[in-house]
Design an enzyme around this catalytic site. Structure first.
Site, PDB file in Angstrom:
ATOM      1  N   ASP A 110       0.841  -1.201   0.000  1.00 37.77           N
ATOM      2  CA  ASP A 110       0.000   0.000   0.000  1.00 37.77           C
ATOM      3  C   ASP A 110       0.880   1.257   0.000  1.00 37.77           C
ATOM      4  OD1 ASP A 110       1.012   0.000   2.545  1.00 37.77           O
ATOM      5  OD2 ASP A 110      -0.906   0.277   3.567  1.00 37.77           O
ATOM      6  N   ASP A 132      10.175  10.541  23.802  1.00 40.64           N
ATOM      7  CA  ASP A 132      10.143  11.673  22.885  1.00 40.64           C
ATOM      8  C   ASP A 132      10.069  13.016  23.611  1.00 40.64           C
ATOM      9  OD1 ASP A 132       9.664  12.643  20.078  1.00 40.64           O
ATOM     10  OD2 ASP A 132       7.831  13.402  21.005  1.00 40.64           O
ATOM     11  N   HIS A 189      15.669  10.649  12.416  1.00 43.47           N
ATOM     12  CA  HIS A 189      14.628  11.026  11.459  1.00 43.47           C
ATOM     13  C   HIS A 189      14.343  12.527  11.447  1.00 43.47           C
ATOM     14  CE1 HIS A 189      12.894  10.743  15.366  1.00 43.47           C
ATOM     15  NE2 HIS A 189      11.809  11.367  14.958  1.00 43.47           N
ATOM     16  N   ASP A 190      15.048  13.293  12.264  1.00 40.78           N
ATOM     17  CA  ASP A 190      14.844  14.739  12.313  1.00 40.78           C
ATOM     18  C   ASP A 190      15.994  15.515  11.656  1.00 40.78           C
ATOM     19  OD1 ASP A 190      12.486  14.393  13.771  1.00 40.78           O
ATOM     20  OD2 ASP A 190      13.541  14.451  15.693  1.00 40.78           O
ATOM     21  N   GLU A 241      15.029  11.884  24.722  1.00 39.56           N
ATOM     22  CA  GLU A 241      15.478  12.889  23.751  1.00 39.56           C
ATOM     23  C   GLU A 241      15.557  14.253  24.435  1.00 39.56           C
ATOM     24  OE1 GLU A 241      14.119  15.013  19.574  1.00 39.56           O
ATOM     25  OE2 GLU A 241      12.641  14.390  21.040  1.00 39.56           O
ATOM     26  N   ASP A 300       5.487  -0.876   7.392  1.00 46.95           N
ATOM     27  CA  ASP A 300       4.609  -1.402   8.439  1.00 46.95           C
ATOM     28  C   ASP A 300       5.351  -2.382   9.351  1.00 46.95           C
ATOM     29  OD1 ASP A 300       4.637  -3.767   6.776  1.00 46.95           O
ATOM     30  OD2 ASP A 300       3.154  -2.747   5.514  1.00 46.95           O
ATOM     31  N   ASP A 360       8.772   4.050  20.782  1.00 49.73           N
ATOM     32  CA  ASP A 360       8.748   5.482  21.051  1.00 49.73           C
ATOM     33  C   ASP A 360       7.608   5.780  22.025  1.00 49.73           C
ATOM     34  OD1 ASP A 360       9.477   8.272  20.446  1.00 49.73           O
ATOM     35  OD2 ASP A 360      10.152   7.448  18.523  1.00 49.73           O
TER      36      ASP A 360
HETATM   37  C1  GLC Z   1      10.754  14.697  18.574  1.00 49.19           C
HETATM   38  C2  GLC Z   1      10.685  13.774  17.386  1.00 49.19           C
HETATM   39  C3  GLC Z   1      10.175  14.553  16.206  1.00 49.19           C
HETATM   40  C4  GLC Z   1       8.790  15.066  16.533  1.00 49.19           C
HETATM   41  C5  GLC Z   1       8.785  15.860  17.835  1.00 49.19           C
HETATM   42  C6  GLC Z   1       7.404  16.032  18.345  1.00 49.19           C
HETATM   43  O1  GLC Z   1      11.660  15.712  18.402  1.00 49.19           O
HETATM   44  O2  GLC Z   1      11.930  13.181  17.160  1.00 49.19           O
HETATM   45  O3  GLC Z   1      10.158  13.795  15.037  1.00 49.19           O
HETATM   46  O4  GLC Z   1       8.335  15.878  15.506  1.00 49.19           O
HETATM   47  O5  GLC Z   1       9.487  15.202  18.863  1.00 49.19           O
HETATM   48  O6  GLC Z   1       6.877  14.814  18.796  1.00 49.19           O
HETATM   49 CA    CA Z   2       2.082  -1.319   4.166  1.00 50.98          CA
END
Ligand code: GLC
Ligand code: CA
Length: 536
Positions: free
Chosen positions: A30, A207, A324-325, A258, A34, A103
């Site tokens: 899709d 987070d 990922h940021d 974080e 996942d 997370d």
């Molecule tokens: C953290 C995450 C980020 C998200 C933010 C709000 O910094 O790594 O991707 O946008 O928190 O949850």
């Molecule tokens: Ca999928």
């Protein structure tokens, strides 16, 4: 008599691998990654050298911020699978000796979360679950309660027509901040922690945890550029965490927090030494990347020293170059003559430090930034908010095309088939056009690939991990020829990277070469890195 030892816990000499689920592997075509997709790749993850995975949010969500806006913590987002898939993933991972960290978003929820829906209607006991304040009338106009600015740009407050009040939202408009002065908020989030503890996860990446405590006077920020100081690393954050820690410990869950918002060293140490978190993610290493896309050598050695110092006195830090940021690592250093080996140098310098290495999916094959052409190309809510509030769109675009979080969220490049082997369907985001050159299958076959270097390096890291946890580090830098000497019990390890301009002769007498990114180690070529062992 009680003796104090460096505590032996599984995560201090473990290696982590971060998975951005949406872009990792799609199992049902899709176009969206996942849980089953992750399951299919466990053997690969193991082959890189990882002992545990951190999976980005997979909870039910309207996906304003790709899942960091949680609508229902007890439900898996329909596009990621079912709770049964999560249970199976945990079981299969454990069978392969891979632990699973998920997370945990404690700072905010989605505005579609039932808690917010009730809070907005003042249904008890949810009335104070979020941070609500009256607006201020300025020249007959309704304005936010103070001047705070959101991390994603624009005011940190959003007006609710229903409740005729503002709610605090330091990220996107759809992510209201939780108020931990509310007992109900605490109790609900404690239940979430218990639920995942019982489900069998090994821990949480927590987070945005630096921001759970706000300045409760809600005074205007004096320096608008540092408005985040009003909701970052404050004493109430530490106090709330001490309470959450009891729930984490009860379930024997490891926590990696974080810590944004410019924490001081004192703060960072406090988080891990005072029964709050087990490990911290801090971001000083981002200062190493220069505007011309080269490495600032001086900042690099300083950062390495600093990182190492965070993992002493029972504190513990995560070692990482991106997530990922942030943009892709190899692109950030593309101004280096040999950025492939420059990345490998950065990896060996970082991942042999005291601390817990964490590799971000795609880093290990040298995935690159995406060539964004116009503001409309961005998917990330952060970029959208920046444009909504921008005075000069072109200027913002020029910045964002380098820094956007969308770079690290392009699909994982598995092989040379359609969509890089990520999905046979239409992917939700971009596929980098270099995928026929840069992909896992190719990297596995090329002896000198980044991937094969990472797995050889991480194998050494693994073998000496426990020793490194207790060792003494001494750093050196001679014009970019840099690294450190680690004194362990009966031997030393030397991690050296030649980021200077000239080849260096190396004295290999009595040394065993545990790792090198180039065939010969008797002299160190520019961009060569080695790990040496000498008996004492
Ligand atoms: C953290 C995450 C980020 C998200 C933010 C709000 O910094 O790594 O991707 O946008 O928190 O949850
Ligand atoms: Ca999928």
């Amino acid at each position: 008599m009680k003796e104090v030892f460096m505590e032996k816990v599984w995560w201090k000499d473990a290696i982590g691998y971060q998975i951005y689920i949406r872009s990792f592997k799609d199992s049902n075509d899709d176009g969206i990654g996942d849980l089953k997709g992750i399951n299919q790749k466990l053997d690969y993850i193991k082959s890189v050298g990882a002992d545990f995975i951190w999976i980005c949010p997979f909870y039910d969500s309207p996906m304003d911020d790709n899942g960091y806006d949680v609508r229902d913590y007890y439900k898996v987002a329909q596009e990621y699978g079912k709770m049964a898939d999560l249970k199976k993933l945990i079981k299969d991972a454990h069978d392969k000796s891979i632990r699973v960290v998920v997370d945990l978003v404690l700072n905010h929820t989605s505005d579609e979360n039932i808690w917010f829906v009730k809070s907005e209607k003042k249904i008890e006991p949810f009335t104070d679950f979020y941070v609500w304040k009256d607006g201020k009338m300025v020249d007959g106009k309704m304005c936010p309660p103070n001047n705070w600015i959101s991390f994603f740009s624009g005011p940190a407050w959003k007006y609710s027509e229903k409740r005729k009040q503002y709610y605090l939202k330091i990220f996107s408009n759809k992510m209201p901040d939780i108020n931990y002065e509310s007992e109900t908020a605490f109790a609900e989030m404690e239940k979430v922690i218990d639920y995942f503890g019982e489900l069998g996860v090994d821990g949480f990446r927590v987070d945005a945890i630096a921001h759970i405590g706000k300045d409760l006077t809600f005074a205007d920020a004096k320096n608008l550029k540092k408005t985040y100081k009003s909701f970052s690393n404050l004493p109430n954050t530490h106090a709330y965490l001490k309470r959450f820690n009891k729930t984490f410990s009860k379930n024997n869950l490891v926590t990696m927090g974080e810590l944004g918002g410019d924490p001081s060293k004192k703060d960072l140490i406090k988080y891990t030494t005072e029964n709050e978190l087990d490990m911290i993610f801090s971001f000083e290493q981002m200062s190493v990347f220069k505007k011309d896309h080269t490495i600032n050598r001086k900042a690099l050695i300083k950062t390495l020293k600093y990182k190492e110092s965070l993992s002493s006195k029972n504190g513990w830090s995560v070692l990482f170059w991106l997530n990922h940021d942030y943009p892709r690592l190899i692109s950030r250093i593309r101004g280096e003559q040999d950025n492939k080996n420059a990345q490998i140098c950065l990896a060996s310098l970082m991942y042999m430090l005291k601390g817990t290495p964490m590799v971000y999916n795609g880093e290990e094959i040298g995935m690159e930034n995406y060539p964004f052409k116009s503001p409309a190309d961005f998917k990330d809510v952060n970029a959208k908010m920046i444009f909504d509030n921008a005075e000069d769109i072109d200027a913002e675009f020029n910045k964002l095309k380098e820094t956007t979080r969308d770079h690290s969220r392009t699909v994982m490049q598995w092989d040379s088939t359609k969509n890089a082997g990520f999905s046979a369907g239409k992917p939700w985001t971009y596929v980098n056009s270099n995928y026929k050159k840069v992909n896992v299958e190719k990297a596995q076959k090329a002896k000198d690939s980044i991937l094969n270097n990472y797995s050889r390096l991480l194998a050494v890291r693994k073998e000496y991990g426990e020793a490194l946890c207790n060792a003494k580090y001494k750093f050196f830098n001679k014009g970019g020829y840099m690294g450190y000497k680690v004194t362990c019990d009966g031997y030393t390890l030397e991690v050296i990277a030649n980021l200077s301009k000239a080849e260096r002769v190396l004295d290999l007498q009595g040394a065993e070469v545990l790792y090198s990114n180039m065939p010969k180690a008797d002299s160190l070529k520019v961009y060569q890195t080695v790990v040496l062992k000498r008996s004492l």
